[in-house]
Design an enzyme around this catalytic site. Structure first.
Site, mmCIF file in Angstrom:
data_model
loop_
_atom_site.group_PDB
_atom_site.id
_atom_site.type_symbol
_atom_site.label_atom_id
_atom_site.label_comp_id
_atom_site.label_asym_id
_atom_site.label_seq_id
_atom_site.Cartn_x
_atom_site.Cartn_y
_atom_site.Cartn_z
ATOM 1 N N LYS A 94 31.762 14.590 29.194
ATOM 2 C CA LYS A 94 31.702 13.765 30.402
ATOM 3 C C LYS A 94 32.861 12.784 30.420
ATOM 4 O O LYS A 94 33.413 12.433 29.381
ATOM 5 C CB LYS A 94 30.382 12.990 30.468
ATOM 6 C CG LYS A 94 29.180 13.844 30.767
ATOM 7 C CD LYS A 94 27.961 12.982 30.998
ATOM 8 C CE LYS A 94 26.773 13.819 31.405
ATOM 9 N NZ LYS A 94 25.597 12.983 31.688
ATOM 10 N N ARG A 117 11.553 8.668 35.980
ATOM 11 C CA ARG A 117 11.555 8.177 37.357
ATOM 12 C C ARG A 117 10.822 9.123 38.283
ATOM 13 O O ARG A 117 10.129 8.703 39.196
ATOM 14 C CB ARG A 117 12.993 8.013 37.868
ATOM 15 C CG ARG A 117 13.820 7.006 37.123
ATOM 16 C CD ARG A 117 15.261 7.086 37.530
ATOM 17 N NE ARG A 117 15.767 8.423 37.155
ATOM 18 C CZ ARG A 117 16.936 8.919 37.522
ATOM 19 N NH1 ARG A 117 17.740 8.229 38.285
ATOM 20 N NH2 ARG A 117 17.315 10.113 37.127
ATOM 21 N N HIS A 149 16.774 1.126 33.144
ATOM 22 C CA HIS A 149 16.913 1.298 31.696
ATOM 23 C C HIS A 149 16.386 0.067 30.963
ATOM 24 O O HIS A 149 15.651 0.180 29.975
ATOM 25 C CB HIS A 149 18.383 1.474 31.294
ATOM 26 C CG HIS A 149 19.039 2.711 31.782
ATOM 27 N ND1 HIS A 149 20.243 2.685 32.454
ATOM 28 C CD2 HIS A 149 18.685 4.015 31.678
ATOM 29 C CE1 HIS A 149 20.603 3.924 32.737
ATOM 30 N NE2 HIS A 149 19.676 4.753 32.290
ATOM 31 N N SER A 200 22.485 5.643 36.979
ATOM 32 C CA SER A 200 23.826 5.125 36.716
ATOM 33 C C SER A 200 24.825 5.640 37.752
ATOM 34 O O SER A 200 25.721 4.911 38.179
ATOM 35 C CB SER A 200 24.282 5.515 35.308
ATOM 36 O OG SER A 200 23.467 4.890 34.343
#
Length: 159
Positions: free
Chosen positions: A42, A91, A18, A129
């Site tokens: 979440k 990514r 990030h 993460s």
């Protein structure tokens, strides 16, 4: 004309991948706003305030980077902050497929806002993460994954 870009995400926690995207964006745009999503669906490890603080600590040398949080539609946040670009780090091909779909929806919502994709440095392409949290849970070395403030915060959470 000042060009403002928004780098959105949950950043739970912010990784070196990030930070790579944020740093590279700060070299291109006059003003970069890191927008931390508050997603009530979440269960994050870090609160929005903690995530914002960790990003601020990790980007404190980047004078044109700001950190804010948002609820709701990203496009509303982008317009409210008078940004013209959304930055998304990629990514993998899977990231691209999802982000292309989101960019198309955002373009449909506001044709004046562009989405720029930045390929993450290959040194960080394996990071997420979720992976960082899993590694931290088992108290493994995090130096190649996160900044020092994030490493310390993760150690506190898992001790």
């Amino acid at each position: 004309m000042m060009r403002t870009a928004v780098v959105p995400g949950s950043f739970d926690p912010v990784t070196l991948g990030h930070l790579d995207v944020i740093t590279r964006s700060a070299k291109i745009f006059d003003r970069v706003i890191v927008a931390v999503l508050h997603n009530q669906q979440k269960k994050p490890l870090f609160s929005v305030e903690e995530r914002m603080s960790l990003i601020k600590e990790s980007t404190n040398t980047l004078l044109n980077v700001e950190v804010a949080s948002f609820n709701g539609l990203l496009m509303d946040f982008v317009c409210e902050h008078k940004a013209s670009v959304i930055i998304k780090g990629l990514r993998t091909v899977t990231d691209f497929e999802y982000e292309q779909q989101m960019a198309t929806v955002n373009r449909h919502l506001n044709e004046n806002i562009d989405t720029f994709f930045i390929m993450t440095n290959s040194d960080y392409a394996h990071l997420s993460s979720s992976i960082v949290k899993e590694v931290a849970r088992y108290k493994a070395d995090l130096k190649s994954m996160v900044s020092l403030p994030v490493e310390q915060a993760l150690k506190e959470k898992f001790n």
